[in-house]
Design an enzyme around this catalytic site. Structure first.
Site, PDB file in Angstrom:
ATOM      1  N   GLY A  77      33.675 -13.748   3.417  1.00 30.25           N
ATOM      2  CA  GLY A  77      33.104 -12.278   2.883  1.00 30.25           C
ATOM      3  C   GLY A  77      33.887 -10.942   3.148  1.00 30.25           C
TER       4      GLY A  77
ATOM      5  N   ASN B 209      39.292 -12.074 -10.156  1.00 28.43           N
ATOM      6  CA  ASN B 209      39.267 -12.850  -9.220  1.00 28.43           C
ATOM      7  C   ASN B 209      40.496 -11.608  -8.184  1.00 28.43           C
ATOM      8  OD1 ASN B 209      39.957 -14.889  -7.597  1.00 28.43           O
ATOM      9  ND2 ASN B 209      41.290 -15.426  -7.958  1.00 28.43           N
TER      10      ASN B 209
ATOM     11  N   HIS C 117      43.992 -11.828  -5.909  1.00 29.91           N
ATOM     12  CA  HIS C 117      44.672 -12.852  -4.798  1.00 29.91           C
ATOM     13  C   HIS C 117      45.668 -12.279  -4.241  1.00 29.91           C
ATOM     14  CE1 HIS C 117      46.587 -16.814  -4.490  1.00 29.91           C
ATOM     15  NE2 HIS C 117      47.433 -16.413  -4.663  1.00 29.91           N
TER      16      HIS C 117
END
Length: 196
Positions: free
Chosen positions: A12, A107, A109
């Site tokens: 996290g 998202n 990446h």
């Protein structure tokens, strides 16, 4: 102020970057809820420390990915979520979330997409592949989630040089600290401001 949900599967650190960004007023949004796909993820502790409600939705506890995403969608609707951030989330989203939150799921990446994306390209595996391919540059990409693996439209991307003595671990650490964390906060700020 946009209501934000964060989904994660592990340590996290991207989630923490968002928690810190929120505390610093870096974006006009509030993280109202988090979901982990892993009941032992350290990100759960980060949520507790920040006072953010966090739910665990493990793949093993549902008949299908669709059933799990229906459960997650129910949580998000309850909290009035307007933006979903996948911050190291290893599940592949399905129609209950993709249809309900179309254009509102992003998202992060750890590579310069479209290079080094797709199945199996996550975490340290990405950086191993970058070094094995002899790439001169790497970085991180924030993109919309469209149901494919790392295939959605790119929102922001930033790069750095791959150094001759880089190991996958060293490259991963530099990208996380120098690019990934600030880039994710920047992307959330952009979307909370309605600029994309």
């Amino acid at each position: 102020m946009k209501k934000i949900a964060v989904m994660f599967s592990g340590n996290g650190t991207d989630f923490q970057a968002l928690i810190d960004g929120q505390a610093e007023g870096a974006f006009d949004g509030k993280i109202v809820v988090a979901v982990s796909s892993n009941d032992s993820a350290y990100g759960i502790e980060r949520a507790k420390k920040a006072g953010i409600d966090c739910y665990v939705r493990r793949k093993a506890d549902f008949a299908s990915d669709v059933a799990r995403d229906e459960s997650v969608r129910g949580i998000f609707e309850e909290y009035g979520v307007e933006l979903i951030v996948l911050a190291g989330y290893l599940g592949i989203l399905t129609s209950p979330l993709l249809d309900r939150y179309k254009g509102a799921i992003i998202n992060i990446h750890p590579a310069l997409l479209p290079k080094f994306g797709g199945k199996g390209m996550y975490g340290i595996h990405v950086h191993e592949a970058v070094i094995a391919a002899g790439e001169k540059k790497s970085g991180a990409t924030v993109h919309y989630s469209d149901g494919g693996i790392d295939t959605g439209a790119i929102i922001l991307q930033r790069s750095l040089d791959v150094l001759p003595d880089d190991t996958p671990e060293r490259l991963q650490k530099r990208i996380l600290e120098q690019i990934e964390h600030p880039l994710l906060v920047e992307a959330v700020a952009l979307l909370c401001g309605g600029k994309r």
